[in-house]
Scaffold this motif. Structure first.
Motif, mmCIF file in Angstrom:
data_model
loop_
_atom_site.group_PDB
_atom_site.id
_atom_site.type_symbol
_atom_site.label_atom_id
_atom_site.label_comp_id
_atom_site.label_asym_id
_atom_site.label_seq_id
_atom_site.Cartn_x
_atom_site.Cartn_y
_atom_site.Cartn_z
ATOM 1 N N VAL A 20 -52.634 18.472 -68.255
ATOM 2 C CA VAL A 20 -53.954 19.416 -67.495
ATOM 3 C C VAL A 20 -53.316 19.805 -65.999
ATOM 4 N N VAL A 21 -54.123 20.706 -65.620
ATOM 5 C CA VAL A 21 -54.086 20.732 -64.240
ATOM 6 C C VAL A 21 -55.226 20.605 -64.208
ATOM 7 N N LEU A 22 -55.736 19.700 -63.480
ATOM 8 C CA LEU A 22 -56.517 19.133 -62.374
ATOM 9 C C LEU A 22 -57.560 19.363 -61.191
ATOM 10 N N VAL A 23 -58.683 20.115 -61.074
ATOM 11 C CA VAL A 23 -59.045 20.322 -59.749
ATOM 12 C C VAL A 23 -60.146 19.439 -59.355
ATOM 13 N N LEU A 106 -62.693 2.660 -54.543
ATOM 14 C CA LEU A 106 -61.144 2.583 -54.859
ATOM 15 C C LEU A 106 -60.554 2.670 -53.831
ATOM 16 N N SER A 107 -58.673 2.202 -53.151
ATOM 17 C CA SER A 107 -58.280 2.515 -52.780
ATOM 18 C C SER A 107 -57.961 4.278 -53.153
ATOM 19 N N PRO A 108 -57.297 4.826 -51.800
ATOM 20 C CA PRO A 108 -56.933 6.133 -52.024
ATOM 21 C C PRO A 108 -56.075 5.535 -53.112
ATOM 22 N N GLN A 109 -54.721 4.846 -53.254
ATOM 23 C CA GLN A 109 -53.947 4.804 -54.262
ATOM 24 C C GLN A 109 -54.575 5.186 -56.206
ATOM 25 N N ARG A 110 -55.067 4.249 -55.503
ATOM 26 C CA ARG A 110 -55.925 4.085 -57.034
ATOM 27 C C ARG A 110 -56.150 4.867 -57.654
ATOM 28 N N PHE A 111 -57.002 5.493 -56.707
ATOM 29 C CA PHE A 111 -57.585 6.675 -57.111
ATOM 30 C C PHE A 111 -56.365 7.940 -57.461
ATOM 31 N N VAL A 112 -56.284 7.903 -56.517
ATOM 32 C CA VAL A 112 -54.809 9.104 -57.431
ATOM 33 C C VAL A 112 -53.884 7.921 -58.880
ATOM 34 N N ASP A 113 -53.826 7.028 -59.109
ATOM 35 C CA ASP A 113 -53.248 6.598 -59.825
ATOM 36 C C ASP A 113 -54.034 6.332 -61.024
ATOM 37 N N GLU A 114 -54.873 5.905 -60.526
ATOM 38 C CA GLU A 114 -56.071 6.395 -61.862
ATOM 39 C C GLU A 114 -57.272 8.172 -62.629
ATOM 40 N N TYR A 115 -57.594 8.778 -61.483
ATOM 41 C CA TYR A 115 -57.688 9.643 -61.302
ATOM 42 C C TYR A 115 -57.458 11.672 -60.993
ATOM 43 N N MET A 116 -56.398 10.782 -61.086
ATOM 44 C CA MET A 116 -54.934 11.636 -61.477
ATOM 45 C C MET A 116 -54.289 11.374 -62.537
ATOM 46 N N VAL A 117 -53.263 10.441 -61.369
ATOM 47 C CA VAL A 117 -51.906 10.584 -62.655
ATOM 48 C C VAL A 117 -52.918 10.228 -64.724
ATOM 49 N N GLY A 118 -53.530 9.092 -64.048
ATOM 50 C CA GLY A 118 -54.703 8.976 -65.330
ATOM 51 C C GLY A 118 -54.929 9.969 -65.986
ATOM 52 N N LEU A 119 -55.747 10.757 -65.379
ATOM 53 C CA LEU A 119 -56.216 11.714 -66.384
ATOM 54 C C LEU A 119 -55.531 13.251 -67.162
ATOM 55 N N HIS A 120 -53.561 12.963 -66.509
ATOM 56 C CA HIS A 120 -52.803 13.110 -67.071
ATOM 57 C C HIS A 120 -52.291 14.615 -66.228
ATOM 58 N N GLY A 149 -44.422 12.283 -56.691
ATOM 59 C CA GLY A 149 -43.563 13.652 -56.811
ATOM 60 C C GLY A 149 -43.849 13.151 -58.822
ATOM 61 N N ARG A 150 -45.279 12.467 -58.638
ATOM 62 C CA ARG A 150 -45.614 13.050 -60.565
ATOM 63 C C ARG A 150 -45.933 14.382 -60.751
ATOM 64 N N PHE A 151 -46.953 14.937 -59.673
ATOM 65 C CA PHE A 151 -48.207 16.049 -60.170
ATOM 66 C C PHE A 151 -47.285 16.873 -58.866
ATOM 67 N N GLU A 152 -47.683 18.744 -59.123
ATOM 68 C CA GLU A 152 -47.834 19.636 -58.606
ATOM 69 C C GLU A 152 -48.883 19.226 -57.365
ATOM 70 N N ILE A 153 -48.743 19.814 -55.955
ATOM 71 C CA ILE A 153 -49.771 20.063 -55.591
ATOM 72 C C ILE A 153 -50.382 21.106 -55.200
ATOM 73 N N ILE A 154 -51.530 22.001 -55.395
ATOM 74 C CA ILE A 154 -51.719 22.736 -54.482
ATOM 75 C C ILE A 154 -53.281 22.715 -53.597
ATOM 76 N N GLU A 155 -53.234 23.645 -52.762
ATOM 77 C CA GLU A 155 -53.889 23.534 -51.601
ATOM 78 C C GLU A 155 -54.990 24.715 -51.682
ATOM 79 N N VAL A 156 -55.939 25.035 -51.357
ATOM 80 C CA VAL A 156 -57.242 26.516 -50.779
ATOM 81 C C VAL A 156 -57.086 25.667 -50.226
ATOM 82 N N ALA A 157 -56.584 27.475 -49.296
ATOM 83 C CA ALA A 157 -56.849 27.234 -47.441
ATOM 84 C C ALA A 157 -59.019 27.635 -48.112
ATOM 85 N N LYS A 158 -59.284 27.032 -46.810
ATOM 86 C CA LYS A 158 -61.311 27.616 -46.069
ATOM 87 C C LYS A 158 -61.201 29.600 -46.298
#
Length: 314
Positions: A20-23, A106-120, A149-158
């Protein structure tokens, strides 16, 4: 759209297997700033042939972090309203995370691992000010280090308009002043609340202005007290009306707050109906009159102003 509720810790089997693309965001109001973030995710999903997923929370993080009373929280959009808007925006998966103490820890790393990478997530999209832990170590600037490097990041400006940031905070301020035109402009749609028609004291009927007394959904923010031009949806049909948020102070002190809608050119019995109100325009504050005659005269003016509004704003 598939709505997936998650209680931490989740089982891998609870998560769809699609990449997925995760927003990411809380998305209170799903206003134009949020819509820009979701649109960036939708564009990336289309380009890469991926599903579009959005993550939100079942309640505001301050309930856990600042121990705010959940009953005191007032949202621009509750979960049901978010679901409706997200579906209209073309979201495939909506993750509603239960924001508990365990999840908050959750630590920031665990949040990224479980709720970004873990959600594919193959792409993660968020606004410039999104955080996933203490801002000093868990902001968008630090996300690449956690991503590894496990996913691409898109940051949307104000997103700015009218010289202000398009934000839930500014929309709330506008509503507190009765400025529904600019609040709706920032939202990108006309603000809605819902509730059930219940029995009131029936005083409006004796004045020649019978009203539907609405028991509004809990935890949804109402605009400033006063009289408004509104639309009301009854059984999938929209009607013009005028609404008052207030205490009916002409008829005594210490009355409970009510939301009452006088529906133009309408005479049906609708007790028990679940209705939706669109808040278009603030007419005036609630006023205490010396008696019924003065109130009736003002209500007649309010009705004419309401008809004039819809005549000019089809």
């Amino acid at each position: 759209m598939n709505v997936i509720s998650i209680h931490h810790p989740y089982e891998a089997a609870d998560i769809p297997t699609d990449d997925v693309v995760l927003v990411l965001g809380f998305f209170d109001g799903v206003h134009r700033g949020h819509q820009e973030v979701i649109a960036a995710g939708k564009q990336a999903a289309a380009q890469k042939g991926l599903k579009l997923a959005v993550m939100t929370f079942n309640h505001h993080p301050s309930i856990v972090f600042q121990k705010v009373d959940p009953d005191a929280m007032k949202y621009l959009s509750n979960v049901d309203r978010k679901i409706a808007i997200m579906e209209s925006l073309g979201v495939d998966y909506l993750y509603v995370i239960e924001f508990t103490s365990a999840f908050a820890g959750l630590s920031p790393q665990r949040f990224v691992d479980e709720y970004m990478v873990g959600l594919h997530a193959k792409v993660v999209v968020a606004g410039f000010d999104y955080t996933y832990g203490p801002a000093a170590i868990a902001d968008m600037l630090h996300l690449p280090a956690y991503a590894r490097g496990r996913f691409e990041i898109i940051e949307v400006a104000k997103q700015n308009d009218l010289g202000k940031k398009i934000s839930s905070t500014n929309i709330r301020h506008m509503m507190s002043e009765g400025d529904m035109e600019n609040a709706n402009h920032f939202l990108g749609y006309v603000y809605e609340t819902s509730g059930t028609v219940v029995h009131g004291d029936a005083r409006g009927r004796t004045l020649g202005f019978p009203t539907a007394n609405i028991a509004s959904e809990a935890n949804v923010l109402l605009p400033k007290k006063g009289v408004y031009v509104v639309e009301i949806n009854i059984a999938d049909r929209w009607y013009h009306g005028m609404a008052q948020i207030g205490y009916n102070i002409t008829f005594g002190a210490n009355r409970r707050e009510t939301v009452e809608v006088y529906i133009l050119d309408f005479s049906e019995d609708i007790y028990g109906e679940f209705v939706t109100i669109r808040w278009h325009h603030f007419l005036r504050p609630e006023v205490k009159f010396d008696g019924a005659a003065g109130l009736i005269e003002q209500l007649q003016l309010d009705e004419q102003h309401t008809r004039d509004y819809f005549s000019k704003n089809n």
